[in-house]
Design a protein around this motif. Structure first.
Motif, PDB file in Angstrom:
ATOM      1  N   LEU A  48       0.836  -1.205   0.000  1.00  0.00           N
ATOM      2  CA  LEU A  48       0.000   0.000   0.000  1.00  0.00           C
ATOM      3  C   LEU A  48       0.870   1.253   0.000  1.00  0.00           C
ATOM      4  CD1 LEU A  48      -3.068  -0.322   2.351  1.00  0.00           C
ATOM      5  CD2 LEU A  48      -2.982  -0.129  -0.117  1.00  0.00           C
ATOM      6  N   CYS A  52       0.936   4.324  -2.518  1.00  0.00           N
ATOM      7  CA  CYS A  52       0.796   5.723  -2.103  1.00  0.00           C
ATOM      8  C   CYS A  52       1.890   6.611  -2.682  1.00  0.00           C
ATOM      9  CB  CYS A  52       0.823   5.832  -0.591  1.00  0.00           C
ATOM     10  SG  CYS A  52      -0.699   5.296   0.151  1.00  0.00           S
ATOM     11  N   LEU A  92      -8.824   3.669  -2.504  1.00  0.00           N
ATOM     12  CA  LEU A  92      -8.593   2.545  -1.595  1.00  0.00           C
ATOM     13  C   LEU A  92      -9.879   1.744  -1.416  1.00  0.00           C
ATOM     14  CD1 LEU A  92      -6.259   4.059   1.124  1.00  0.00           C
ATOM     15  CD2 LEU A  92      -5.729   2.249  -0.478  1.00  0.00           C
ATOM     16  N   VAL A  97     -10.090  -1.786   0.287  1.00  0.00           N
ATOM     17  CA  VAL A  97      -9.426  -1.512   1.559  1.00  0.00           C
ATOM     18  C   VAL A  97     -10.275  -0.517   2.338  1.00  0.00           C
ATOM     19  CG1 VAL A  97      -7.339  -0.647   2.647  1.00  0.00           C
ATOM     20  CG2 VAL A  97      -7.193  -1.845   0.482  1.00  0.00           C
ATOM     21  N   GLY A 255      -3.091  -1.701  -8.239  1.00  0.00           N
ATOM     22  CA  GLY A 255      -2.409  -1.217  -7.060  1.00  0.00           C
ATOM     23  C   GLY A 255      -1.010  -1.764  -6.868  1.00  0.00           C
TER      24      GLY A 255
END
Lengths: 478, 327
Positions: A48, A52, A92, A97, A255
């Motif tokens: 993650l 980001c 997300l 998520v 992602g």
């Protein structure tokens, strides 16, 4: 077995962390329990964090279950703070998520708000300067990132909310609970500085390209890499620098982020050559690079820069020698790794295997290299062309003279007769490395009847260091 | 009868044309047993029987892309010298002879490098060595290479993990004309280095003008695209000469090789003894008779063939036009 984490549904059922699983099952028989896997959690968080990277290069871990993004100077690229937060959370959410976020002037306040704020709207999660105290006040003291025992004591004393602490007399509380309580409070309010430590070093330069429709073909990626490299060129020229290490980040739609590192042997700014590096890299990682549904963002970063000397091409039309050589080494290293190409480096040692070694060629551009040359040695020794990595044991049935050359020997299950021999060249061990008991070697250059020339040594002096010293084959002459 | 006469005439005319062509550039075959047959047919290409001046004088000036070794027999067989473009194969029959082949190949590379240096270029040498080849015969040793006359500042060594990588690196290097020579060292006759691969190397090398030396350890003769294949055998070195001019018979002098030109444009294989002088950085012809072999040189062992684990086949009948794949 105890509960370590809960999802929001379980939270609404008033289950608690630390509660026994059996007890929770008794209360709610339909409970779905999964064993905790901290390693997988960490890997997921790290993935993650990679994801980001699209918002800011400064991404840091905030505990085991959060990420802190330093978005200073990045918000205008995403349409403001609120738009950025909305974008992060909605993306997300689409990735499946469940995340909560907040934007504040200090990491401590953002941490507290993201975890303990009851605000439903993202408007309330963006705290403007000057509103820190008002935002932090209503939160429980747990939001101050204090050790659990300390929080428990504070709550038992009735200081349940941060506002209680803010109003209480500082000196007395600090004397009782130590400086940490007010340090955390000041950090959350922005009175005290708290730096973030990003996971990765920040790139010197980076260029990125966001695509409307994702690409997956190797040629498309290469074409985009070339465009990105062309975007780097002007900045590098202004700075008078060239890149020594590049990183191409490929953000996949779902992602996942791929990072392709490529090093060069000399500073580089020519877009074609940077793209050529990635051509080899892509070919090398071909199978590992799963494009899936395509890549949506490509970013080219320069991790290491070095000053570059501008070179004027001459009119002869011949390609520049050292540049072509650097180009070749870069291509090979980008494709097969650093250890594939090497150069021979001589060292000042009498021990043959230490006197020369093969070192990775990556860092050294050939003509600029300053090394010891064999001609500089005071005495020209006799040395073989090829040295066996590990000296091989040789059977010597008998020698006329116990410390002379052998007359016949067996090596690799073959018998040899010695026609001529030169030696011995006595090489003592380097006692400061090998210790004082290391045997002295007597080297002989030996020619057999067919004319093969070998380099053999007797390991240890006869009857002085060894009773019956062994023989070893160490090298092969031309 | 009349029907036969025309083809016969054509055949004779063709044969005549071929003979003319081959007299100019004698085309080759491989084994020594045809030497007499060939000479009977009028192809006396064996270098020993030819006068030297017309060899060294004309051929060299006509062909600028050959490198004369200074050994007339070999130079003539190779029509002037070592080709400076294209693939040349150098093989040794056994791994233990690898030292001789390495020395000879590096000597050739040093000659190519010296040529480049004379033009003011750096002329680096690239030596690509398959992992197994280095493990069996030893890794390149810097001091020894330097003493042989190789400039270590202009030498790159590559140790790829497999043959595929080795071929890739070799082809990539041939794309850059900076290299003065590329040495590709392999072991045996791998199936992945067949006619197609050697043809690729050959074409790339012709394109860039960088010679490739395929150094084959313990390999058999095999059909390939190389125009030149040399078999190197170890040879006893000449005695060591002391500074005052006397010979030290027990000493070992310059590296010596026995080179057999197996595949050339010459009709029959040619062999020569030569030695490499690392100081002068050139080859010298060596008279094997003049080398005083030690008294116990009479070899009581018969040298067995290198084939292990497979029966030696019957000798081929007739002319061998191409070798079977040894891999």
């Amino acid at each position: 077995m105890r509960i370590v984490a809960l999802d929001s549904v379980a939270d609404r059922l008033r289950l608690k962390r630390g509660q026994g699983v059996a007890e929770a099952r008794a209360m709610h028989p339909q409970l779905d329990v999964l064993p905790a896997d901290p390693t997988a959690d960490q890997a997921f968080l790290s993935a993650l964090a990679d994801w980001c990277d699209r918002y800011t290069p400064l991404v840091a871990y905030a505990g085991a279950d959060g990420l802190a993004l330093d978005i200073t100077g990045c918000t205008h690229l995403h349409g403001g703070e609120k738009a950025l937060l909305d974008d992060v959370l909605s993306r997300l959410f689409q990735l499946g998520v469940e995340a909560r976020g907040a934007i504040a002037a200090s990491p401590g306040l953002a941490w507290a708000l993201a975890r303990f704020s009851t605000a439903r709207l993202s408007d309330d999660s963006v705290i403007e300067a000057g509103e820190e105290a008002a935002a932090l006040g209503p939160l429980p003291v747990t939001a101050l990132r204090l050790p659990e025992t300390l929080t428990d004591t504070l709550i038992r004393l009735g200081l349940t909310h941060v506002a209680d602490l803010m109003e209480a007399p500082r000196a007395a509380l600090a004397r009782r609970f130590g400086p940490l309580v007010f340090l955390r409070l000041d950090q959350a309010l922005g009175h005290d500085d708290e730096p973030l430590s990003p996971r990765r070093p920040v790139a010197e330069l980076s260029v990125e390209r966001r695509l409307i429709s994702p690409v997956s073909g190797e040629d498309d990626i290469l074409g985009l890499a070339l465009q990105l490299a062309a975007g780097l060129k002007t900045t590098l020229e202004e700075r008078g620098e060239g890149g020594r290490q590049f990183e191409l980040l490929l953000f996949r739609v779902d992602g996942k982020v791929f990072r392709l590192l490529a090093g060069t042997s000399s500073p580089l700014r020519d877009p074609q050559r940077i793209a050529a590096l990635y051509k080899e890299r892509l070919a090398a990682v071909h199978d590992d690079l799963d494009a899936g549904f395509g890549f949506e963002i490509l970013r080219l970063c320069v991790l290491k820069v070095e000053p570059i000397k501008s070179v004027q091409d001459d009119f002869s039309g011949r390609p520049d020698q050292s540049r072509a050589l650097a180009d070749f080494t870069d291509r090979v290293i980008a494709r097969f790794g650093d250890e594939v190409l090497s150069i021979a480096v001589l060292a000042a040692s009498h021990i043959p295997e230490r006197a020369a070694s093969l070192q990775p060629a990556g860092d050294a551009v050939l003509p600029a290299r300053k090394t010891l040359q064999a001609e500089e040695w005071p005495v020209m020794p006799v040395r073989p062309l090829r040295l066996l990595t590990h000296p091989e044991r040789v059977e010597v049935p008998a020698a006329d003279v116990p410390d002379g050359a052998p007359e016949r020997f067996f090596w690799r299950r073959t018998a040899y007769r010695v026609a001529r021999a030169e030696g011995p060249e006595r090489i003592a061990a380097e006692w400061w490395i090998d210790g004082e008991d290391a045997p002295t070697r007597d080297y002989f250059r030996i020619e057999d009847e067919t004319g093969r020339r070998f380099w053999m040594f007797r390991n240890g002096l006869f009857q002085r260091e060894r009773m019956h010293p062994d023989w070893f084959m160490h090298g092969i002459f031309a | 009868m009349a029907e036969n006469a025309v083809p016969r005439e054509t055949v004779l005319a063709l044969r005549d044309a071929i003979a003319r062509l081959e007299r100019d550039r004698p085309s080759g075959s491989c084994l020594s047993r045809w030497e007499t047959e060939g000479e009977r047919a009028g192809f006396s290409a064996s270098g020993r029987s030819l006068p030297m001046p017309d060899v060294t004088g004309q051929d060299v000036t006509r062909q600028a892309d050959v490198l004369p070794l200074g050994v007339p027999t070999l130079d003539h067989a190779m029509s002037g010298g070592l080709p400076l473009k294209g693939l040349s194969e150098i093989r040794v029959a056994e791994t233990r002879d690898a030292g001789a082949a390495t020395g000879f190949t590096l000597g050739l590379a040093a000659l190519c490098q010296a040529r480049r240096k004379a033009r003011g270029e750096l002329g680096p040498i690239l030596w690509i060595s398959e992992t197994m080849a280095g493990q069996e015969a030893g890794e390149p040793y810097g001091v020894g290479l330097s003493l042989l006359g190789i400039d270590l500042r202009a030498a790159l060594f590559s140790r790829p993990r497999n043959l595929q990588q080795a071929l890739w690196i070799a082809e990539a290097a041939l794309g850059f004309s900076v290299f003065s020579a590329v040495i590709l060292e392999i072991r045996g006759n791998p199936a992945r280095l067949g006619l197609a691969e050697s043809r690729r190397l050959q074409l790339r090398s012709l394109g860039s003008g960088v010679p490739v030396f395929l150094l084959r350890q313990a390999g058999e003769e095999e059909a390939s695209s190389a125009h030149l294949r040399l078999l190197v055998r170890p040879a006893p070195a000449a005695p060591f000469m002391l500074p005052d001019g006397t010979m030290l018979t027990t000493g070992i002098g310059h590296p010596a090789f026995h080179v057999i030109a197996e595949k050339t444009r010459a009709f029959s294989p040619v062999d020569a003894y030569l030695e490499w002088s690392s100081h002068a950085r050139r080859f010298h012809p060596l008279d094997p008779v003049a080398v005083p072999l030690p008294a116990n040189a009479a070899d009581p062992f018969t040298v067995l063939s290198a084939s292990v684990g497979r029966p030696g086949g019957a000798p081929a009948l007739g002319r061998v036009m191409a070798f079977k794949r040894a891999s």
